[in-house]
Design an enzyme around this catalytic site. Structure first.
Site, PDB file in Angstrom:
ATOM      1  N   ASP A  42       0.837  -1.192   0.000  1.00 42.07           N
ATOM      2  CA  ASP A  42       0.000   0.000   0.000  1.00 42.07           C
ATOM      3  C   ASP A  42       0.878   1.250   0.000  1.00 42.07           C
ATOM      4  O   ASP A  42       1.692   1.456   0.908  1.00 42.07           O
ATOM      5  CB  ASP A  42      -0.894  -0.033   1.238  1.00 42.07           C
ATOM      6  CG  ASP A  42      -1.764   1.203   1.398  1.00 42.07           C
ATOM      7  OD1 ASP A  42      -1.765   2.055   0.501  1.00 42.07           O
ATOM      8  OD2 ASP A  42      -2.443   1.306   2.431  1.00 42.07           O
ATOM      9  N   ASP A  95      -7.061   4.994  -9.769  1.00 38.41           N
ATOM     10  CA  ASP A  95      -8.449   4.539  -9.832  1.00 38.41           C
ATOM     11  C   ASP A  95      -9.368   5.725  -9.561  1.00 38.41           C
ATOM     12  O   ASP A  95      -9.271   6.359  -8.510  1.00 38.41           O
ATOM     13  CB  ASP A  95      -8.676   3.445  -8.793  1.00 38.41           C
ATOM     14  CG  ASP A  95      -9.992   2.701  -9.014  1.00 38.41           C
ATOM     15  OD1 ASP A  95     -10.966   3.338  -9.437  1.00 38.41           O
ATOM     16  OD2 ASP A  95     -10.025   1.485  -8.746  1.00 38.41           O
TER      17      ASP A  95
END
Length: 243
Positions: free
Chosen positions: A115, A138
């Protein structure tokens, strides 16, 4: 009172990605097994020493969410005087990137598969990079998902902490609603000035290779919006309450 980095890390619960379990090819699996010792950066309890990681002291560029890695590989191949750290959570993309790095004999590249927010918060020293790239994150287009978008005020501040004064934050998206969101963030932010903003139909990228996701969006009739933001000099020290 300003949040400490530890508090910001502890309270983070909404992630900007869903870890996809797409099928990896045999070649990608073997690339990760074989090439990770050469290109991979394994995280530990201490901050990464980027100069030690690359084995030299050069200006360093971070690319967040590099997808299949082809644009990242192209940049690293074209700029051997720079060192590139790429972050990507999806293992098929990592495997593809490793295969491309080997095929093109790229040496100025290291990869983290984790992450990105946690890597920046816990593993990267402040004022480490001359540039941070975030290309086509995204967009989470549905309104109820907007909170999942990576680009939020706290993330912009986090990127500023990791850039040297005068360093660049480069962003691109092909979603109009996300572009409007980014414009609002940029207008409200105190850490960056806008060096360039461009809207085009896929034919005028700002000093970068095109990406697979970009080409897919353009083929669907999307425009592309880009920003080159420059971290202001004269700011307080990163991590201080006034930064």
């Amino acid at each position: 009172m300003a949040d400490s980095k530890d508090n910001r890390t502890a309270r983070r619960s909404v992630r900007s990605f869903v870890r996809r379990t797409g099928r990896m090819t045999v070649a990608q699996e073997r690339a990760i097994e074989r090439l990770w010792p050469q290109f991979g950066a394994n995280l530990s309890g201490s901050a990464l020493d980027l100069c030690q990681l690359f084995g030299r002291r050069r200006d360093q560029v971070l690319e967040i969410g590099f997808g299949d890695g082809e644009a990242l590989i192209e940049q690293a191949a074209q700029n051997p005087e720079l060192d590139y750290l790429g972050i990507e959570v999806h293992l098929p993309g990592v495997g593809h990137c490793l295969l491309q790095a080997e095929a093109r004999n790229v040496r100025n590249l290291r990869i983290v598969s984790h992450d990105a927010v946690e890597v920046l918060q816990q593993q990267i020293p402040d004022m480490s990079f001359c540039r941070v790239n975030l290309y086509f994150p995204d967009p989470w287009p549905k309104k109820r998902h907007h909170k999942r978008r990576l680009l939020q005020p706290g993330f912009v501040r986090l990127v500023a902490e990791k850039l040297v004064a005068g360093g660049e934050f480069r962003i691109a998206t092909d979603w109009r609603n996300y572009a409007e969101h980014i414009d609002e963030l940029v207008d409200a932010d105190k850490h960056f000035s806008v060096s360039a903003r461009r809207e085009h139909s896929g034919d005028r990228p700002l000093d970068r290779p095109t990406t697979k996701f970009e080409r897919r969006g353009v083929s669907r009739g999307h425009n592309v919006w880009e920003w080159r933001l420059v971290r202001k000099s004269g700011l307080p020290v990163p991590g201080s309450p006034d930064f």
